[in-house]
Motif scaffolding. Structure first.
Motif, mmCIF file in Angstrom:
data_model
loop_
_atom_site.group_PDB
_atom_site.id
_atom_site.type_symbol
_atom_site.label_atom_id
_atom_site.label_comp_id
_atom_site.label_asym_id
_atom_site.label_seq_id
_atom_site.Cartn_x
_atom_site.Cartn_y
_atom_site.Cartn_z
ATOM 1 N N CYS A 45 37.575 36.434 40.649
ATOM 2 C CA CYS A 45 38.885 37.268 41.068
ATOM 3 C C CYS A 45 39.216 37.035 42.374
ATOM 4 N N VAL A 83 44.255 41.251 38.492
ATOM 5 C CA VAL A 83 44.785 40.460 39.418
ATOM 6 C C VAL A 83 46.387 40.047 39.468
ATOM 7 N N ILE A 119 44.110 42.853 44.161
ATOM 8 C CA ILE A 119 43.138 43.218 43.020
ATOM 9 C C ILE A 119 43.252 44.679 42.637
#
Length: 257
Positions: free
Chosen positions: A121, A222, A229
């Motif tokens: 991420c 995302v 995020i």
């Protein structure tokens, strides 16, 4: 003459009704039907006053007929919310039983999987690579994983990044992680119809909300536009910083800690 007596049983009765109404409002608010809830509640209050306080027989009989038919209509209209209401009751009871059982400490494998997801991420956020990752809970997500491609792969940051790399066959859709495995990719999730969702949220965010409204899964989004995020859980979504993401995922993987 109407005589009002109030005792302990009445207090418990009011407390239970208040709890049911509060949970109902929360569910309808998430689905964007909060105004409808207040309309139904106002109708019930008027019906109570007419039938039991002022005892207007003719008007009360009319309201009784509407209530009898309206109850069936409400069940049909809000069947999804009713199902979710009873599901959450069962989920909380299951969580209570789960807490009563002795659990081992978090092992290194679970911690490593969390770190792999966080690293993926973090890198995708820096490159503004859009992603939607589902961390399964106790709910059965088979109907959603069956819409994608089965993987059954080890959780790896590089593999996650490769799945969501733009223009690859599996990048468009959700990645479902279950039981420490990348279970399926390119999965189709239900889209939330909540009208209060901010306009800047895209389809990934709405899909994350839609799934968490129906299940106990946790979704990580995302943003392809901003690289930010967001984490969705229990029908709510919030933006998080990278250092906060570990705490969220750690709590999701280890709810009894």
């Amino acid at each position: 003459m109407f005589v009002f007596e109030f005792g302990f049983k009445d207090f418990v009765d009011i407390l239970l009704v208040a709890g049911i109404l509060y949970e109902t409002y929360r569910l309808l608010r998430r689905s964007g039907a909060a105004n409808l809830f207040w309309g139904i509640l106002a109708f019930i209050v008027v019906w109570f006053l007419v039938s039991f306080v002022f005892q207007l027989d003719l008007t009360g009989a009319l309201f009784d007929r509407i209530i009898s038919v309206g109850a069936i209509a409400i069940i049909v209209i809000f069947q999804e919310e009713i199902r979710l209401f009873f599901y959450r009751i069962g989920a909380r009871f299951s969580s209570f039983q789960f807490l009563l059982r002795r659990r081992d400490k978090e092992d290194d494998a679970s911690r490593q999987q969390v770190l792999e997801v966080i690293n993926a991420c973090r890198h995708m956020a820096s490159t503004k690579t859009g992603a939607l990752i589902v961390l399964a809970g106790e709910s059965d997500l088979k109907e959603y994983s069956d819409t994608g491609e089965r993987l059954n792969a080890t959780v790896s940051a590089r593999l996650i990044e490769n799945i969501f790399f733009k223009n690859t066959p599996l990048h468009d859709g959700a990645l479902i992680i279950r039981n420490g495995k990348l279970e399926a990719a390119a999965c189709i999730l239900p889209v939330s119809h909540n009208q209060t969702i901010p306009l800047h949220y895209g389809l990934r965010h709405r899909s994350a909300l839609g799934l968490t409204e129906k299940t106990d899964a946790t979704c990580i989004v995302v943003s392809e536009e901003t690289g930010r995020i967001s984490v969705a859980r229990e029908g709510e979504i919030h933006e998080v910083k990278e250092d906060e993401l570990f705490l969220v995922l750690h709590a999701t993987a280890n709810p009894a800690d």
